[in-house]
Write a protein that holds these residues in place. Structure first.
Motif, PDB file in Angstrom:
ATOM      1  N   UNK A 285       0.825  -1.201   0.000  1.00  0.00           N
ATOM      2  CA  UNK A 285       0.000   0.000   0.000  1.00  0.00           C
ATOM      3  C   UNK A 285       0.862   1.256   0.000  1.00  0.00           C
ATOM      4  N   UNK A 286       1.931   1.238   0.778  1.00  0.00           N
ATOM      5  CA  UNK A 286       2.868   2.363   0.761  1.00  0.00           C
ATOM      6  C   UNK A 286       3.480   2.517  -0.633  1.00  0.00           C
ATOM      7  N   UNK A 287       3.865   1.388  -1.236  1.00  0.00           N
ATOM      8  CA  UNK A 287       4.462   1.435  -2.575  1.00  0.00           C
ATOM      9  C   UNK A 287       3.463   1.947  -3.615  1.00  0.00           C
ATOM     10  N   UNK A 288       2.196   1.536  -3.497  1.00  0.00           N
ATOM     11  CA  UNK A 288       1.184   1.964  -4.456  1.00  0.00           C
ATOM     12  C   UNK A 288       0.930   3.465  -4.342  1.00  0.00           C
TER      13      UNK A 288
ATOM     14  N   UNK B  64       9.074  -3.049  -8.711  1.00  0.00           N
ATOM     15  CA  UNK B  64      10.280  -3.382  -7.948  1.00  0.00           C
ATOM     16  C   UNK B  64       9.974  -4.151  -6.660  1.00  0.00           C
ATOM     17  N   UNK B  65       8.706  -4.193  -6.256  1.00  0.00           N
ATOM     18  CA  UNK B  65       8.356  -4.905  -5.020  1.00  0.00           C
ATOM     19  C   UNK B  65       8.446  -6.418  -5.186  1.00  0.00           C
ATOM     20  N   UNK B  66       8.506  -6.904  -6.434  1.00  0.00           N
ATOM     21  CA  UNK B  66       8.707  -8.324  -6.684  1.00  0.00           C
ATOM     22  C   UNK B  66       7.492  -9.200  -6.470  1.00  0.00           C
TER      23      UNK B  66
ATOM     24  N   UNK C  58       4.509   8.364   2.662  1.00  0.00           N
ATOM     25  CA  UNK C  58       4.982   9.750   2.794  1.00  0.00           C
ATOM     26  C   UNK C  58       4.090  10.732   2.047  1.00  0.00           C
ATOM     27  N   UNK C  59       3.358  10.255   1.052  1.00  0.00           N
ATOM     28  CA  UNK C  59       2.474  11.144   0.292  1.00  0.00           C
ATOM     29  C   UNK C  59       1.234  11.538   1.081  1.00  0.00           C
ATOM     30  N   UNK C  60       0.979  10.856   2.181  1.00  0.00           N
ATOM     31  CA  UNK C  60      -0.208  11.151   2.987  1.00  0.00           C
ATOM     32  C   UNK C  60       0.226  11.757   4.318  1.00  0.00           C
ATOM     33  N   UNK C  61       0.635  13.008   4.267  1.00  0.00           N
ATOM     34  CA  UNK C  61       1.103  13.656   5.485  1.00  0.00           C
ATOM     35  C   UNK C  61       0.012  14.458   6.176  1.00  0.00           C
TER      36      UNK C  61
END
Length: 360
Positions: free
Chosen positions: A178-181, A206-208, A268-271
């Motif tokens: 979810x963080x990666x998405x 890249x998360x594989x 980090x996009x959800x601050x």
């Protein structure tokens, strides 16, 4: 035609009841669905001792036995070519078969599918150690709920199919993907309100993990189960907040510490967007400056016992604060007021409505 003008219609009855017939009283909408012949209907139960459910594509009903003292007959018309009425037409004759006293009633139900036995998928590196033997069709056949009800529960649980076998995604994997998405699609300047499985997978390749796993996470936190997917940002923020609370179990946290841990857990996009309003019904305040995980799953399911436990924690509640702790046992919010009237003492304090234990 009056009674005396009617031709004599032979009625044949059997002396002994047939045990192979059970009468079911069908709700109008279910009878119409059956008459349409568009869907398959199934009788399901988790085991021999569990309730039986009648499941259509979109609806689930629990079957309850109703007994009565009146005699019941199953009456069917039968063609009688050797008996002619006054107009030269063959009348119907009727065959009446006694059936067991009573009938089955269809009660609308919303059972929660049990997915606890579905293997957890924690990532591609662990797949060999948790290989599943289940298929989705096997899950459907053993789960007493409608097709759409199971599909919705499967989506919300993070269910995924890999090489024809099914799994439920582990929370640690969901958090990582979810963080990666969220951060990956933001970096690619993709619109969170219009994502596809392909462009989302490209942003997190890249998360594989296989695309089906990425898509399962995407669907779980999207407003739509189909493309284009629209990420529900408040739901994502809420999920991470509840996860932080759950990780601390029965340990209370200072509100300031909890807020910091919640912020650190988020992409980090959800601050922004953190609010305790998102977590209503999942926590209590042991003190004004602390917070404790307190989900409905820890509470009794019987309404009277549920209120006793809630009033053990807090002597009086605003109705808007206690209602989220009741929606799992009474989904109809309008009927929760009936529970208040039956199990609590209710009064108005200024503009607030407060409930407390009866007799206090």
């Amino acid at each position: 035609m009056t009674q005396t003008e009617r031709p004599n219609l032979p009625l044949f009855t059997e002396a002994r009841p047939r045990t192979g017939y059970r009468l079911v009283q069908l709700p109008f909408e279910l009878a119409a669905e059956i008459a349409s012949n568009e869907h398959r209907f199934e009788l399901k139960a988790t085991d021999a001792e569990s309730p039986v459910y009648l499941c259509s594509k979109t609806r689930t009903y629990q079957l309850l036995q109703l007994s009565q003292s009146n005699s019941l007959f199953l009456v069917t018309p039968e063609h009688a070519p050797d008996a002619m009425d006054i107009e030269g037409q063959a009348p119907s004759r009727f065959h009446a078969t006694p059936v067991k006293t009573g009938y089955l009633e269809c009660i609308p139900a919303d059972p929660k599918p049990d997915l606890s036995y579905v293997p957890r998928y924690a990532g591609s590196e662990d797949l060999a150690t948790v290989e599943s033997e289940l298929t989705y069709q096997e899950l459907h056949s053993r789960t007493p709920v409608s097709e759409t009800g199971l599909a919705s529960a499967w989506r919300q649980a993070g269910g995924v199919e890999i090489d024809g076998r099914i799994y439920v995604l582990a929370d640690d994997l969901v958090a990582r993907l979810l963080i990666a998405i969220v951060d990956g699609t933001r970096a690619e300047r993709l619109e969170w309100a219009a994502l596809t499985a392909a462009n989302t997978f490209g942003a997190v390749a890249d998360e594989g993990e296989p695309q089906s796993v990425v898509t399962a996470v995407l669907r779980r936190f999207s407003d739509s189960p189909e493309e284009p997917y629209a990420l529900n940002i408040p739901t994502i923020i809420k999920w991470f907040g509840e996860r932080v609370l759950e990780e601390h179990g029965y340990s209370a946290l200072r509100l300031a510490d909890f807020d910091q841990l919640w912020a650190e857990a988020l992409p980090t996009s959800l601050d922004e967007g953190r609010s305790l309003d998102l977590l209503k019904g999942r926590y209590v305040h042991p003190t004004p400056s602390s917070i404790l995980y307190f989900p409905p799953s820890r509470l009794p399911t019987a309404p009277a016992a549920r209120f006793d436990r809630l009033f053990d924690v807090k002597a009086s509640w605003d109705t808007e604060d206690i209602t989220p702790f009741l929606t799992d046992i009474e989904p109809n919010v309008d009927r929760i007021n009936v529970l208040f009237m039956k199990h609590t003492k209710k009064k108005t304090v200024g503009k607030r409505t407060v409930v407390s234990r009866r007799g206090v």
